[in-house]
Design a protein around this motif. Structure first.
Motif, short mmCIF file in Angstrom:
data_model
loop_
_atom_site.label_atom_id
_atom_site.label_comp_id
_atom_site.label_asym_id
_atom_site.label_seq_id
_atom_site.Cartn_x
_atom_site.Cartn_y
_atom_site.Cartn_z
N ARG A 1 0.84 -1.20 0.00
CA ARG A 1 0.00 0.00 0.00
C ARG A 1 0.88 1.25 0.00
O ARG A 1 0.44 2.34 -0.31
CB ARG A 1 -0.93 0.00 1.21
N ARG A 2 2.15 1.05 0.36
CA ARG A 2 3.11 2.16 0.40
C ARG A 2 4.49 1.60 0.08
O ARG A 2 4.86 0.55 0.61
CB ARG A 2 3.11 2.78 1.78
N LEU A 3 5.23 2.28 -0.78
CA LEU A 3 6.62 1.93 -1.05
C LEU A 3 7.48 3.05 -0.51
O LEU A 3 7.40 4.19 -0.97
CB LEU A 3 6.88 1.72 -2.54
N LEU A 4 8.27 2.74 0.50
CA LEU A 4 9.17 3.71 1.11
C LEU A 4 10.58 3.42 0.64
O LEU A 4 11.08 2.31 0.80
CB LEU A 4 9.11 3.61 2.64
N VAL A 5 11.22 4.42 0.04
CA VAL A 5 12.61 4.30 -0.37
C VAL A 5 13.43 5.13 0.61
O VAL A 5 13.31 6.35 0.66
CB VAL A 5 12.82 4.80 -1.82
N ASP A 6 14.21 4.45 1.42
CA ASP A 6 15.07 5.10 2.42
C ASP A 6 16.38 5.48 1.75
O ASP A 6 17.21 4.62 1.45
CB ASP A 6 15.31 4.16 3.59
N ALA A 7 16.55 6.77 1.48
CA ALA A 7 17.73 7.25 0.77
C ALA A 7 18.68 8.03 1.68
O ALA A 7 19.58 8.72 1.20
CB ALA A 7 17.30 8.14 -0.40
N HIS A 8 18.52 7.90 2.99
CA HIS A 8 19.37 8.63 3.93
C HIS A 8 20.85 8.36 3.69
O HIS A 8 21.68 9.25 3.84
CB HIS A 8 19.02 8.28 5.38
N ASP A 9 21.20 7.13 3.34
CA ASP A 9 22.60 6.74 3.18
C ASP A 9 23.04 6.69 1.72
O ASP A 9 24.13 6.22 1.42
CB ASP A 9 22.84 5.37 3.83
N LEU A 10 22.19 7.17 0.82
CA LEU A 10 22.51 7.17 -0.60
C LEU A 10 23.36 8.39 -0.93
O LEU A 10 22.96 9.52 -0.69
CB LEU A 10 21.22 7.18 -1.43
N GLU A 11 24.55 8.14 -1.46
CA GLU A 11 25.47 9.24 -1.78
C GLU A 11 25.22 9.81 -3.17
O GLU A 11 25.35 11.02 -3.37
CB GLU A 11 26.91 8.76 -1.66
N SER A 12 24.92 8.95 -4.13
CA SER A 12 24.64 9.42 -5.49
C SER A 12 23.83 8.36 -6.21
O SER A 12 23.83 7.19 -5.84
CB SER A 12 25.93 9.71 -6.25
N LEU A 13 23.12 8.80 -7.25
CA LEU A 13 22.24 7.93 -8.01
C LEU A 13 22.41 8.21 -9.49
O LEU A 13 22.16 9.34 -9.93
CB LEU A 13 20.78 8.17 -7.58
N ALA A 14 22.84 7.21 -10.23
CA ALA A 14 22.99 7.35 -11.68
C ALA A 14 21.63 7.60 -12.32
O ALA A 14 20.60 7.19 -11.77
CB ALA A 14 23.63 6.08 -12.25
N PRO A 15 21.60 8.24 -13.49
CA PRO A 15 20.32 8.47 -14.16
C PRO A 15 19.51 7.19 -14.37
O PRO A 15 18.28 7.22 -14.27
CB PRO A 15 20.74 9.09 -15.50
N ALA A 16 20.16 6.08 -14.60
CA ALA A 16 19.43 4.81 -14.75
C ALA A 16 18.72 4.43 -13.45
O ALA A 16 17.67 3.80 -13.47
CB ALA A 16 20.38 3.69 -15.18
N GLY A 17 19.27 4.83 -12.32
CA GLY A 17 18.60 4.60 -11.03
C GLY A 17 17.34 5.42 -10.90
O GLY A 17 16.33 4.96 -10.36
N VAL A 18 17.38 6.65 -11.40
CA VAL A 18 16.17 7.49 -11.39
C VAL A 18 15.10 6.83 -12.26
O VAL A 18 13.93 6.77 -11.88
CB VAL A 18 16.49 8.92 -11.90
N ARG A 19 15.50 6.28 -13.41
CA ARG A 19 14.54 5.58 -14.27
C ARG A 19 13.95 4.37 -13.55
O ARG A 19 12.76 4.05 -13.71
CB ARG A 19 15.19 5.18 -15.59
N CYS A 20 14.75 3.67 -12.75
CA CYS A 20 14.24 2.53 -11.97
C CYS A 20 13.17 2.98 -10.98
O CYS A 20 12.15 2.29 -10.82
CB CYS A 20 15.38 1.86 -11.20
N LEU A 21 13.39 4.10 -10.33
CA LEU A 21 12.40 4.61 -9.39
C LEU A 21 11.13 5.02 -10.13
O LEU A 21 10.02 4.81 -9.63
CB LEU A 21 12.97 5.76 -8.58
N ALA A 22 11.29 5.59 -11.33
CA ALA A 22 10.12 5.94 -12.13
C ALA A 22 9.36 4.68 -12.52
O ALA A 22 8.13 4.64 -12.46
CB ALA A 22 10.56 6.69 -13.39
#
Length: 111
Positions: free
Chosen positions: A43-64
């Motif tokens: 019912r909810r997808l929580l992405v915990d990005a507190h420890d994420l230093e950087s995200l490649a553009p392909a990672g943004v597409r994965c979240l999309a």
């Protein structure tokens, strides 16, 4: 720091924890976990990005992809997004379809 990711659950929420630097080489790992999370029909997808230093553009597409494949009415929240991550999500137009909670660094927290 190398990229690590894990998937867990809390009640009716799927929780995806991301840490380190996600490069194009790491996208397959993220995609596998996104597929698993979507498959649980949370019912909810929580992405915990507190420890994420950087995200490649392909990672943004994965979240999309994750947001697009969640059941209607499912909330997606990116928690602990750095200003750079927030900007990348905004450029991709994702801040209109998911909740993004950014982190702030204050002088007292940095000391």
């Amino acid at each position: 720091m190398s990229f690590t990711a894990s998937l867990g659950s809390a009640g009716s929420s799927a929780v995806l924890h991301l840490a380190g630097r996600l490069t194009d080489a790491d996208v397959r790992t993220l995609r596998t976990l996104v597929d698993q999370a979507v498959g649980t029909a949370p019912r909810r997808l929580l992405v915990d990005a507190h420890d994420l230093e950087s995200l490649a553009p392909a990672g943004v597409r994965c979240l999309a992809f994750a947001q697009q494949h969640l059941a209607p009415g499912t909330e997606m929240v990116i928690e602990g997004a750095s200003p750079d991550l927030h900007e990348a999500l905004a450029r991709a137009g994702l801040t209109r379809s998911m909740t993004v909670v950014t982190t702030t660094t204050t002088a007292s927290a940095a000391a």
